[in-house]
Design a protein around this motif. Structure first.
Motif, PDB file in Angstrom:
ATOM      1  N   ARG A 276     -18.913   3.642   0.843  1.00 42.95           N
ATOM      2  CA  ARG A 276     -19.404   2.686   1.831  1.00 42.95           C
ATOM      3  C   ARG A 276     -20.832   2.222   1.572  1.00 42.95           C
ATOM      4  N   GLY A 277     -21.614   3.011   0.858  1.00 41.67           N
ATOM      5  CA  GLY A 277     -22.983   2.623   0.549  1.00 41.67           C
ATOM      6  C   GLY A 277     -23.122   1.797  -0.717  1.00 41.67           C
ATOM      7  N   ASN A 278     -22.017   1.574  -1.422  1.00 41.73           N
ATOM      8  CA  ASN A 278     -22.038   0.813  -2.669  1.00 41.73           C
ATOM      9  C   ASN A 278     -21.043  -0.342  -2.587  1.00 41.73           C
ATOM     10  N   PRO A 279     -21.469  -1.494  -2.067  1.00 39.18           N
ATOM     11  CA  PRO A 279     -20.551  -2.614  -1.869  1.00 39.18           C
ATOM     12  C   PRO A 279     -19.868  -3.105  -3.157  1.00 39.18           C
ATOM     13  N   ASN A 280     -20.495  -2.858  -4.311  1.00 38.47           N
ATOM     14  CA  ASN A 280     -19.878  -3.294  -5.566  1.00 38.47           C
ATOM     15  C   ASN A 280     -18.591  -2.542  -5.889  1.00 38.47           C
ATOM     16  N   LEU A 281     -18.421  -1.368  -5.316  1.00 39.39           N
ATOM     17  CA  LEU A 281     -17.205  -0.589  -5.552  1.00 39.39           C
ATOM     18  C   LEU A 281     -16.121  -0.848  -4.508  1.00 39.39           C
ATOM     19  N   LEU A 282     -16.483  -1.581  -3.459  1.00 34.14           N
ATOM     20  CA  LEU A 282     -15.538  -1.844  -2.374  1.00 34.14           C
ATOM     21  C   LEU A 282     -14.761  -3.134  -2.616  1.00 34.14           C
ATOM     22  N   PRO A 283     -13.537  -3.184  -2.130  1.00 31.40           N
ATOM     23  CA  PRO A 283     -12.739  -4.397  -2.312  1.00 31.40           C
ATOM     24  C   PRO A 283     -13.195  -5.535  -1.399  1.00 31.40           C
ATOM     25  N   ASP A 284     -12.866  -6.749  -1.811  1.00 29.92           N
ATOM     26  CA  ASP A 284     -13.105  -7.924  -0.972  1.00 29.92           C
ATOM     27  C   ASP A 284     -11.950  -8.112   0.011  1.00 29.92           C
ATOM     28  N   ILE A 285     -10.753  -7.739  -0.451  1.00 25.87           N
ATOM     29  CA  ILE A 285      -9.531  -7.901   0.345  1.00 25.87           C
ATOM     30  C   ILE A 285      -8.720  -6.615   0.253  1.00 25.87           C
ATOM     31  N   ILE A 286      -8.142  -6.215   1.369  1.00 21.58           N
ATOM     32  CA  ILE A 286      -7.195  -5.101   1.394  1.00 21.58           C
ATOM     33  C   ILE A 286      -5.869  -5.634   1.914  1.00 21.58           C
ATOM     34  N   PHE A 287      -4.808  -5.408   1.139  1.00 17.60           N
ATOM     35  CA  PHE A 287      -3.446  -5.672   1.592  1.00 17.60           C
ATOM     36  C   PHE A 287      -2.893  -4.316   2.021  1.00 17.60           C
ATOM     37  N   LEU A 288      -2.731  -4.156   3.327  1.00 17.75           N
ATOM     38  CA  LEU A 288      -2.446  -2.859   3.939  1.00 17.75           C
ATOM     39  C   LEU A 288      -1.044  -2.816   4.536  1.00 17.75           C
ATOM     40  N   ASP A 289      -0.209  -1.952   3.976  1.00 14.50           N
ATOM     41  CA  ASP A 289       1.140  -1.767   4.509  1.00 14.50           C
ATOM     42  C   ASP A 289       1.046  -1.081   5.865  1.00 14.50           C
ATOM     43  N   ILE A 290       1.967  -1.378   6.738  1.00  9.03           N
ATOM     44  CA  ILE A 290       1.968  -0.732   8.052  1.00  9.03           C
ATOM     45  C   ILE A 290       2.614   0.648   7.969  1.00  9.03           C
ATOM     46  N   ASN A 291       3.815   0.706   7.395  1.00 11.04           N
ATOM     47  CA  ASN A 291       4.595   1.943   7.396  1.00 11.04           C
ATOM     48  C   ASN A 291       4.418   2.722   6.102  1.00 11.04           C
ATOM     49  N   MET A 292       3.628   3.814   6.199  1.00 11.04           N
ATOM     50  CA  MET A 292       3.387   4.688   5.052  1.00 11.04           C
ATOM     51  C   MET A 292       3.318   6.122   5.535  1.00 11.04           C
ATOM     52  N   PRO A 293       3.604   7.060   4.633  1.00 10.56           N
ATOM     53  CA  PRO A 293       3.425   8.471   5.008  1.00 10.56           C
ATOM     54  C   PRO A 293       1.936   8.820   5.051  1.00 10.56           C
ATOM     55  N   VAL A 294       1.625   9.967   5.541  1.00  8.51           N
ATOM     56  CA  VAL A 294       0.284  10.542   5.634  1.00  8.51           C
ATOM     57  C   VAL A 294      -0.571   9.792   6.659  1.00  8.51           C
ATOM     58  N   MET A 295      -0.970   8.543   6.357  1.00  9.29           N
ATOM     59  CA  MET A 295      -1.741   7.723   7.285  1.00  9.29           C
ATOM     60  C   MET A 295      -1.203   6.299   7.194  1.00  9.29           C
ATOM     61  N   ASP A 296      -0.620   5.813   8.289  1.00  9.65           N
ATOM     62  CA  ASP A 296      -0.068   4.457   8.266  1.00  9.65           C
ATOM     63  C   ASP A 296      -1.174   3.412   8.405  1.00  9.65           C
ATOM     64  N   GLY A 297      -0.804   2.158   8.321  1.00  8.95           N
ATOM     65  CA  GLY A 297      -1.770   1.072   8.353  1.00  8.95           C
ATOM     66  C   GLY A 297      -2.591   1.012   9.632  1.00  8.95           C
ATOM     67  N   PHE A 298      -1.957   1.247  10.757  1.00  6.63           N
ATOM     68  CA  PHE A 298      -2.703   1.175  12.019  1.00  6.63           C
ATOM     69  C   PHE A 298      -3.681   2.337  12.178  1.00  6.63           C
ATOM     70  N   LEU A 299      -3.301   3.509  11.725  1.00  4.64           N
ATOM     71  CA  LEU A 299      -4.241   4.638  11.777  1.00  4.64           C
ATOM     72  C   LEU A 299      -5.413   4.376  10.826  1.00  4.64           C
ATOM     73  N   PHE A 300      -5.135   3.777   9.664  1.00  7.03           N
ATOM     74  CA  PHE A 300      -6.208   3.396   8.747  1.00  7.03           C
ATOM     75  C   PHE A 300      -7.203   2.468   9.449  1.00  7.03           C
TER      76      PHE A 300
END
Length: 134
Positions: free
Chosen positions: A50-74
């Motif tokens: 989070r402190g290095n914007p160059n390593l962060l994406p410009d866009i995230i395509f986030l699936d809703i239904n996933m194991p472990v942590m779904d899109g809404f929990l993310f």
């Protein structure tokens, strides 16, 4: 051509991730494509960088239904650290579901810029990236 974007695909479907990554490469839409199998791994990556914007994406395509942590929990966890990130990240919810409840729920988050039904086409990817660049 305008600068290319860093794109993140968060989805547990390996074939889908491969397909989207190939479209981005063929169309020359991204310099960097990050992929994660669930929301928890994506969240941890963003939190750690989070402190290095160059390593962060410009866009995230986030699936809703996933194991472990779904899109809404993310999204819920992301909103807690968003103020610590010095970069605007456009998040698009992606799903194979056409459940209107998911669509309405996604509208509650200002971080979510759009709702996309799978399969995502090259035209949709180009439109989103073009919109971000303008």
């Amino acid at each position: 051509m305008s600068q290319k974007q860093s794109i993140c695909i968060v989805d547990d479907d390996e074939i889908y991730k491969f397909f989207v990554k190939k479209i981005l490469e063929i169309k020359g839409l991204a310099d960097n494509v990050l992929t994660f199998p669930d929301g928890e791994e994506a969240y941890n990556y963003i939190k750690e960088n989070r402190g290095n914007p160059n390593l962060l994406p410009d866009i995230i395509f986030l699936d809703i239904n996933m194991p472990v942590m779904d899109g809404f929990l993310f999204i819920e966890e992301y909103t807690k650290i968003k103020h610590e990130i010095n970069k605007e990240i456009a998040i698009y919810m992606v799903t194979s579901s056409i459940d209107p409840i998911d669509l309405e729920r996604s509208k509650k988050y200002t971080e979510i810029k759009g709702f996309i039904t799978k399969p995502i086409s090259a035209e949709v990817l180009e439109k989103i990236i073009k919109k971000l660049r303008s």
